[in-house]
Design an enzyme around this catalytic site. Structure first.
Site: not given
Ligand SMILES: *Cc1c(COP(=O)(O)O)cnc(C)c1O
Length: 425
Positions: A142, A237, A265
């Site tokens: 994702y 990522d 995050k």
């Protein structure tokens, strides 16, 4: 206070589906979602006043736990000076320096407001730098909700991707090539088939959005090698793994230097942040230095920068990652023991303080194998744990996160609950 069910009924009148992010509606486990009003350390409190041990951690950012005093103080102090300058401020420079200090591959950075934006920008930079259009991504990884990443594999032989969401134009999806995770041969095939057209390969070095699927031995070095050979960029990522598995993320642990890295995050400590960074000559294509446009009203926002700085500051203390790891090992081993005692096949992957739980005798290596695990066992596990005050992700195939606030006794309580729940499965 009204109950969660009452809030959800009310929410559905004014919010699409009652939520601001689809996983929150609990469709993956059934039942009405909990509404929370407070968090403290390892705990969340629902509007009913019930306490839950939180293994979601806002999906990763809260590595220090909820309401860490240093983060709260830094955010309050920053807010009293201004919530947004829309102009240069010292905190954005300081956070960039902190990140660069442990991610030497990120010679130049840009802050944005989400992981989605970080990836969007990384891909635009990669295309701008290479002058090529195609991007290779892996099934089950994702990378946020931008059009070109909401794409699944075309059927049959290796083809350009199809939209995996309504509203994504087929023409956009067809600029993404989707291959199975851990499948180097398919990547090599993509480079043969689309020779001279691939701008970048983007990967979660440990795939953390289909449970937690580790890279096979040699897979990441292979990606480094083949991208270099073909003049394409390698984009890591690390929105989950950055500052989660060690200060320098998965790239430090794997000893690989990607061309571009996406963070998010943890670097915002619970406030909205993302960052993209990489090799100087690559990042120099970004406006105002180069022709690749990117901007953001709230980019480098002082509250988010302050929260990030306080979080990274706390993570620099001696022994922090060892403590996180110890707690995560206790949870992983304890869950495996509890399941095996109850005769429930469970395999647990772990990278630093993030875990993946799979109801299967062995760990899956790609999305196909993830789907082949017994996901139907997850909803009863989730609800059994929830009844016992243990909050895991309200959807199967999501990672579990522990924080510095999760001490030994906290995890011991979770394991006691798990022993009961596994027995009832
Ligand atoms: C969460 C996540 C994103 C998206 O970040 P948002 O801040 O939700 O937009 C991107 N990549 C990975 C690996 C993620 O886990």
């Amino acid at each position: 206070m009204a109950t969660s069910a009452e809030w959800f009924t009310r929410a559905k009148e004014s919010l699409a589906g009652g939520v601001n992010s689809p996983v929150r509606c609990w469709r993956g486990v059934g039942g009405d979602p909990l509404f929370f009003f407070r968090g403290e350390g390892p705990y969340l409190y629902s509007v009913e006043g019930k306490r839950y041990t939180d293994y979601v951690g806002s999906w990763g950012p809260l590595i220090l736990g909820h309401g860490h005093p240093e983060v709260v103080e830094a955010v309050c102090r920053a807010a009293s000076d201004s919530t947004s300058f829309g102009a240069c401020c010292p905190a954005e420079v300081e956070l960039a320096e902190e990140v660069k200090g442990v991610f030497p591959s990120m010679e130049l950075l840009r802050f944005v407001s989400s992981g989605t934006e970080a990836v969007m920008t990384a891909l635009r930079v990669a295309r701008g730098f290479t002058g090529r259009d195609l991007v290779v991504k892996f099934e089950g990884c994702y990378h946020g909700h931008s059009d070109s990443m909401l794409v699944n594999a075309g059927s049959g032989a290796l083809t350009l991707g199809n939209p995996d969401s309504g509203g994504v134009p087929a023409s956009v999806a067809s600029a993404t090539v989707v291959v199975p995770f851990n499948d180097g041969e398919k990547v090599a095939e993509a480079f043969r088939l689309f020779s001279g057209r691939i701008a970048a390969v983007i990967v979660e070095p440990w795939a953390g959005n289909m449970g937690l699927v580790p890279p096979c031995e040699g897979f990441l070095p292979f990606l480094r090698e083949i991208t270099e050979k073909h003049g394409a960029l390698l984009v890591f990522d690390e929105v989950i793994t950055g500052f989660r598995v060690s200060e320098g993320g998965a790239q430090q642990r794997a000893g690989i230097v990607p061309d571009l890295t996406c963070l998010g995050k943890i670097i915002g400590g619970g406030l909205p942040v993302g960052a993209v960074g990489g090799r100087r000559e690559v990042m120099e294509v970004l406006a105002p230095l180069g022709p690749v446009y990117q901007a953001g009203t709230l980019s480098g926002n002082p509250l988010a920068m302050a929260s990030g700085l306080a979080t990274l500051g706390a993570l620099k203390r001696e022994g922090v990652y060892e403590r996180l790891e110890e707690t995560a090992v206790q949870l992983a081993d304890g869950l495996k023991d509890a399941a095996s005692h109850a005769g429930v096949p469970l395999s647990v992957s772990r990278f630093g303080s993030v875990l993946g739980l799979f109801f299967a005798p062995r760990l899956p290596r790609n999305l196909g194998e993830v789907k082949g695990t017994d996901g139907a066992k997850y909803p009863p596990f989730f609800h059994g744990m929830e009844e016992r005050g243990q909050y895991f992700a309200p959807s199967p195939f999501e990672a579990a996160f522990v924080s510095l606030a999760h001490g030994r006794e906290v995890v011991e309580e979770t394991l006691a609950a798990a022993r009961e729940v596994f027995t009832s499965l």
